[in-house]
Write an enzyme that holds these catalytic residues in place. Structure first.
Site, PDB file in Angstrom:
ATOM      1  N   CYS A 142       2.946 -39.961   2.329  1.00 31.66           N
ATOM      2  CA  CYS A 142       3.864 -39.967   1.180  1.00 31.66           C
ATOM      3  C   CYS A 142       4.858 -38.819   1.314  1.00 31.66           C
ATOM      4  CB  CYS A 142       3.074 -39.806  -0.129  1.00 31.66           C
ATOM      5  SG  CYS A 142       4.142 -39.801  -1.576  1.00 31.66           S
ATOM      6  N   HIS A 177       3.710 -31.493  16.366  1.00 28.38           N
ATOM      7  CA  HIS A 177       4.753 -32.132  15.562  1.00 28.38           C
ATOM      8  C   HIS A 177       4.307 -33.409  14.879  1.00 28.38           C
ATOM      9  CE1 HIS A 177       7.861 -29.881  18.265  1.00 28.38           C
ATOM     10  NE2 HIS A 177       7.311 -29.089  17.351  1.00 28.38           N
ATOM     11  N   CYS A 237       1.263 -35.527  -3.198  1.00 23.91           N
ATOM     12  CA  CYS A 237       0.471 -36.769  -3.291  1.00 23.91           C
ATOM     13  C   CYS A 237      -0.602 -36.790  -2.216  1.00 23.91           C
ATOM     14  CB  CYS A 237       1.404 -37.970  -3.142  1.00 23.91           C
ATOM     15  SG  CYS A 237       0.521 -39.543  -2.928  1.00 23.91           S
ATOM     16  N   THR A 294       9.178 -30.199  28.987  1.00 22.27           N
ATOM     17  CA  THR A 294       9.854 -29.784  27.760  1.00 22.27           C
ATOM     18  C   THR A 294      11.060 -28.925  28.108  1.00 22.27           C
ATOM     19  OG1 THR A 294       9.632 -28.632  25.637  1.00 22.27           O
ATOM     20  CG2 THR A 294       8.310 -27.784  27.437  1.00 22.27           C
ATOM     21  N   GLN A 331       4.025 -31.321  21.985  1.00 20.24           N
ATOM     22  CA  GLN A 331       5.082 -31.463  20.988  1.00 20.24           C
ATOM     23  C   GLN A 331       5.301 -32.950  20.690  1.00 20.24           C
ATOM     24  OE1 GLN A 331       8.571 -28.592  21.856  1.00 20.24           O
ATOM     25  NE2 GLN A 331       7.559 -28.889  23.804  1.00 20.24           N
ATOM     26  N   ASN A 332       4.696 -33.786  21.513  1.00 21.57           N
ATOM     27  CA  ASN A 332       4.933 -35.223  21.391  1.00 21.57           C
ATOM     28  C   ASN A 332       4.146 -35.826  20.228  1.00 21.57           C
ATOM     29  OD1 ASN A 332       6.417 -34.830  23.699  1.00 21.57           O
ATOM     30  ND2 ASN A 332       4.854 -35.657  25.081  1.00 21.57           N
ATOM     31  N   PRO A 371      11.605 -31.721  36.454  1.00 21.94           N
ATOM     32  CA  PRO A 371      12.615 -31.897  37.512  1.00 21.94           C
ATOM     33  C   PRO A 371      13.913 -31.120  37.254  1.00 21.94           C
ATOM     34  CG  PRO A 371      12.103 -34.003  36.423  1.00 21.94           C
ATOM     35  CD  PRO A 371      11.299 -32.962  35.760  1.00 21.94           C
ATOM     36  N   CYS A 379       1.143 -43.145  -5.374  1.00 26.64           N
ATOM     37  CA  CYS A 379       1.800 -42.443  -6.491  1.00 26.64           C
ATOM     38  C   CYS A 379       3.066 -43.142  -6.969  1.00 26.64           C
ATOM     39  CB  CYS A 379       2.119 -40.995  -6.099  1.00 26.64           C
ATOM     40  SG  CYS A 379       3.488 -40.850  -4.926  1.00 26.64           S
TER      41      CYS A 379
HETATM   42  C1  BV8 Z   1       9.741 -24.567  11.754  1.00 18.42           C
HETATM   43  C2  BV8 Z   1      10.364 -34.638  14.925  1.00 18.42           C
HETATM   44  C3  BV8 Z   1       9.570 -23.028   9.942  1.00 18.42           C
HETATM   45  C4  BV8 Z   1       9.169 -35.338  15.438  1.00 18.42           C
HETATM   46  C5  BV8 Z   1      11.146 -32.668  16.094  1.00 18.42           C
HETATM   47  C6  BV8 Z   1      13.478 -19.942  15.921  1.00 18.42           C
HETATM   48  C7  BV8 Z   1      14.646 -19.874  16.672  1.00 18.42           C
HETATM   49  C8  BV8 Z   1      15.599 -20.900  16.588  1.00 18.42           C
HETATM   50  C9  BV8 Z   1      15.400 -21.987  15.730  1.00 18.42           C
HETATM   51  C10 BV8 Z   1      14.259 -22.041  14.991  1.00 18.42           C
HETATM   52  C11 BV8 Z   1      13.298 -21.022  15.074  1.00 18.42           C
HETATM   53  N1  BV8 Z   1      12.278 -21.351  14.237  1.00 18.42           N
HETATM   54  C12 BV8 Z   1      12.561 -22.522  13.624  1.00 18.42           C
HETATM   55  C13 BV8 Z   1      13.767 -22.966  14.067  1.00 18.42           C
HETATM   56  C14 BV8 Z   1      14.425 -24.197  13.649  1.00 18.42           C
HETATM   57  C15 BV8 Z   1      13.949 -25.408  14.468  1.00 18.42           C
HETATM   58  C16 BV8 Z   1      14.326 -25.286  15.913  1.00 18.42           C
HETATM   59  O1  BV8 Z   1      13.526 -24.898  16.755  1.00 18.42           O
HETATM   60  N2  BV8 Z   1      15.565 -25.655  16.232  1.00 18.42           N
HETATM   61  C17 BV8 Z   1      16.010 -25.601  17.620  1.00 18.42           C
HETATM   62  C18 BV8 Z   1      16.565 -26.972  18.012  1.00 18.42           C
HETATM   63  C19 BV8 Z   1      17.025 -24.507  17.754  1.00 18.42           C
HETATM   64  N3  BV8 Z   1      12.504 -25.549  14.354  1.00 18.42           N
HETATM   65  C20 BV8 Z   1      11.983 -26.146  13.276  1.00 18.42           C
HETATM   66  O2  BV8 Z   1      12.648 -26.548  12.340  1.00 18.42           O
HETATM   67  C21 BV8 Z   1      10.464 -26.315  13.276  1.00 18.42           C
HETATM   68  N4  BV8 Z   1       9.968 -25.866  12.001  1.00 18.42           N
HETATM   69  O3  BV8 Z   1       9.875 -23.688  12.560  1.00 18.42           O
HETATM   70  O4  BV8 Z   1       9.340 -24.328  10.430  1.00 18.42           O
HETATM   71  C22 BV8 Z   1      10.974 -23.059   9.405  1.00 18.42           C
HETATM   72  C23 BV8 Z   1      11.199 -23.761   8.232  1.00 18.42           C
HETATM   73  C24 BV8 Z   1      12.500 -23.771   7.705  1.00 18.42           C
HETATM   74  C25 BV8 Z   1      13.562 -23.122   8.379  1.00 18.42           C
HETATM   75  C26 BV8 Z   1      13.329 -22.459   9.592  1.00 18.42           C
HETATM   76  C27 BV8 Z   1      12.027 -22.427  10.101  1.00 18.42           C
HETATM   77  C28 BV8 Z   1      10.107 -27.797  13.426  1.00 18.42           C
HETATM   78  C29 BV8 Z   1      10.260 -28.222  14.856  1.00 18.42           C
HETATM   79  C30 BV8 Z   1       9.849 -29.706  15.027  1.00 18.42           C
HETATM   80  C31 BV8 Z   1      11.056 -30.550  14.915  1.00 18.42           C
HETATM   81  N5  BV8 Z   1      10.688 -31.949  15.121  1.00 18.42           N
HETATM   82  N6  BV8 Z   1      11.044 -34.007  16.051  1.00 18.42           N
HETATM   83  C32 BV8 Z   1       9.664 -36.511  16.251  1.00 18.42           C
HETATM   84  O5  BV8 Z   1      10.336 -37.387  15.665  1.00 18.42           O
HETATM   85  O6  BV8 Z   1       9.373 -36.536  17.454  1.00 18.42           O
HETATM   86  S1  BV8 Z   1      11.909 -31.927  17.416  1.00 18.42           S
HETATM   87  C33 BV8 Z   1      11.875 -32.839  18.848  1.00 18.42           C
HETATM   88  O7  BV8 Z   1      12.064 -31.861  19.891  1.00 18.42           O
HETATM   89  C34 BV8 Z   1      10.561 -33.519  19.198  1.00 18.42           C
HETATM   90  O8  BV8 Z   1       9.529 -33.262  18.279  1.00 18.42           O
HETATM   91  C35 BV8 Z   1      10.181 -32.905  20.543  1.00 18.42           C
HETATM   92  O9  BV8 Z   1       8.814 -32.811  20.642  1.00 18.42           O
HETATM   93  C36 BV8 Z   1      10.818 -31.574  20.444  1.00 18.42           C
HETATM   94  C37 BV8 Z   1      10.959 -30.828  21.748  1.00 18.42           C
HETATM   95  O10 BV8 Z   1      11.724 -31.636  22.662  1.00 18.42           O
HETATM   96  P1  BV8 Z   1      11.140 -31.788  24.149  1.00 18.42           P
HETATM   97  O11 BV8 Z   1       9.768 -32.318  24.074  1.00 18.42           O
HETATM   98  O12 BV8 Z   1      11.328 -30.509  24.895  1.00 18.42           O
HETATM   99  O13 BV8 Z   1      12.065 -32.921  24.728  1.00 18.42           O
HETATM  100  P2  BV8 Z   1      13.492 -32.769  25.428  1.00 18.42           P
HETATM  101  O14 BV8 Z   1      14.085 -34.135  25.507  1.00 18.42           O
HETATM  102  O15 BV8 Z   1      14.267 -31.656  24.785  1.00 18.42           O
HETATM  103  O16 BV8 Z   1      13.144 -32.278  26.908  1.00 18.42           O
HETATM  104  C38 BV8 Z   1      12.454 -33.150  27.777  1.00 18.42           C
HETATM  105  C39 BV8 Z   1      12.287 -32.410  29.081  1.00 18.42           C
HETATM  106  O17 BV8 Z   1      11.527 -33.241  29.965  1.00 18.42           O
HETATM  107  C40 BV8 Z   1      13.594 -32.103  29.801  1.00 18.42           C
HETATM  108  O18 BV8 Z   1      13.594 -30.750  30.198  1.00 18.42           O
HETATM  109  C41 BV8 Z   1      13.554 -33.021  31.047  1.00 18.42           C
HETATM  110  O19 BV8 Z   1      14.143 -32.405  32.153  1.00 18.42           O
HETATM  111  C42 BV8 Z   1      12.083 -33.167  31.248  1.00 18.42           C
HETATM  112  N7  BV8 Z   1      11.671 -34.389  31.962  1.00 18.42           N
HETATM  113  C43 BV8 Z   1      12.283 -35.606  31.983  1.00 18.42           C
HETATM  114  N8  BV8 Z   1      11.544 -36.464  32.745  1.00 18.42           N
HETATM  115  C44 BV8 Z   1      10.454 -35.766  33.189  1.00 18.42           C
HETATM  116  C45 BV8 Z   1      10.528 -34.449  32.690  1.00 18.42           C
HETATM  117  N9  BV8 Z   1       9.592 -33.514  32.947  1.00 18.42           N
HETATM  118  C46 BV8 Z   1       8.552 -33.873  33.721  1.00 18.42           C
HETATM  119  N10 BV8 Z   1       8.402 -35.121  34.238  1.00 18.42           N
HETATM  120  C47 BV8 Z   1       9.334 -36.084  33.991  1.00 18.42           C
HETATM  121  N11 BV8 Z   1       9.178 -37.314  34.515  1.00 18.42           N
END
Ligand code: BV8
Length: 249
Positions: A131, A123, A136, A194, A105-106, A220, A155
């Site tokens: 663009c 993602h 475009c 994640t 997802q990164n 963790p 564009c």
């Molecule tokens: C879409 C931009 C069709 C890029 C991001 C179904 C149900 C509910 C909602 C939805 C659904 N389908 C669609 C949705 C809406 C939405 C969504 O999911 N909303 C959620 C919040 C409810 N999804 C979308 O909009 C997606 N599009 O489905 O298109 C559509 C179209 C129109 C309308 C509806 C549907 C698009 C999703 C992409 C969004 N883009 N960011 C960027 O700038 O990076 S989201 C953002 O969150 C990032 O991309 C990231 O990759 C993503 C996930 O986050 P995580 O990677 O899990 O990070 P997080 O901080 O949350 O967690 C980190 C974890 O690591 C923690 O658990 C922590 O404990 C752990 N950790 C910490 N240190 C360590 C560790 N683990 C191991 N080792 C360590 N050292």
């Protein structure tokens, strides 16, 4: 007498090496030990300081393009100064020994920089611009992290934006199709770093489970997935793969 940690690593190594089809999905946590902020969770995570829908959505960009552009340029400088960690390198090395489908997802590109050849970047890519006008199609490498917000050089009809998937935007059909196919056919699915809150990415573990795969989580903290997995390794990913890499040598 093997210590608990060594036993866990040996079991994980055996599970990986005997997997017929291994799928690994990573999130921001896999880059945490590289010094890159995650999105949710503790006080210095992105979403604890900013509203995700203001910064990671087309609406937010339309409303305040300069604010979104500056946030991504800041993130690029963070990522540009970061190095892959043992988890990124360990996954690249693992793929040399077993059939591994890597989904991330990164957008930080650290899996590629650690040597992973095949990475399904759900993602998008932080270090690319495109663009804003989808018809475009202009794209370019983002190399100057202090470059100002500009209109598309091809564009001239819209601003350049980061080549990432924002909330409310669809992932590429090929990313979804490839990931669904891999998770349907896998026998081991590993979720690393994640919070399992963003869809459709968070749904792949369910697909794997429905196909009878063993689910493993390396994180963790507990997540939305934890109650559904077969094996929780509540450790930082870099630490786990530091240990695994010595077994992979
Ligand atoms: C879409 C931009 C069709 C890029 C991001 C179904 C149900 C509910 C909602 C939805 C659904 N389908 C669609 C949705 C809406 C939405 C969504 O999911 N909303 C959620 C919040 C409810 N999804 C979308 O909009 C997606 N599009 O489905 O298109 C559509 C179209 C129109 C309308 C509806 C549907 C698009 C999703 C992409 C969004 N883009 N960011 C960027 O700038 O990076 S989201 C953002 O969150 C990032 O991309 C990231 O990759 C993503 C996930 O986050 P995580 O990677 O899990 O990070 P997080 O901080 O949350 O967690 C980190 C974890 O690591 C923690 O658990 C922590 O404990 C752990 N950790 C910490 N240190 C360590 C560790 N683990 C191991 N080792 C360590 N050292």
């Amino acid at each position: 007498m093997l210590k608990t940690q060594e036993k866990m690593l040996m079991n994980l190594y055996d599970t990986f090496m005997t997997a017929k089809r291994l799928v690994v999905m990573t999130g921001a946590g896999v880059s945490a030990e590289s010094g890159i902020a995650t999105f949710r969770g503790d006080q210095d995570s992105y979403w604890s300081r900013f509203d995700p829908y203001q910064l990671a959505s087309a609406e937010g960009f339309i409303e305040a393009p300069q604010r979104v552009w500056d946030w991504y340029q800041w993130r690029r400088s963070q990522v540009g100064a970061a190095q892959p960690n043992a988890a990124h390198y360990g996954l690249a090395e693992l793929a040399q020994s077993v059939p591994l489908f890597l989904i991330t997802q990164n957008v930080d590109g650290l899996h590629h920089r650690a040597g992973s050849q095949q990475v399904c970047e759900l993602h998008g890519r932080l270090m690319m611009n495109r663009c804003f006008n989808p018809s475009c199609g202009y794209r370019e490498d983002a190399i100057d992290f202090s470059a100002p917000l500009i209109t598309c050089p091809r564009c001239q009809s819209a601003y350049l934006r980061p080549d990432v998937v924002w909330f409310g935007e669809s992932l590429s059909a090929s990313s979804i199709q490839q990931s669904e196919a891999a998770t349907t056919e896998c026998d081991v699915f590993v979720s690393i770093g994640t919070s399992a809150q963003v869809y459709p990415a968070a749904g792949f573990a369910q697909i794997a489970a429905a196909s009878g795969a063993q689910l493993i989580e390396i994180n963790p903290e507990a997540t939305a997935l934890t109650s559904q997995v077969d094996w929780v390794i509540a450790e930082p990913a870099g630490k786990v793969f530091e240990g695994l890499r010595s077994l992979l040598k």
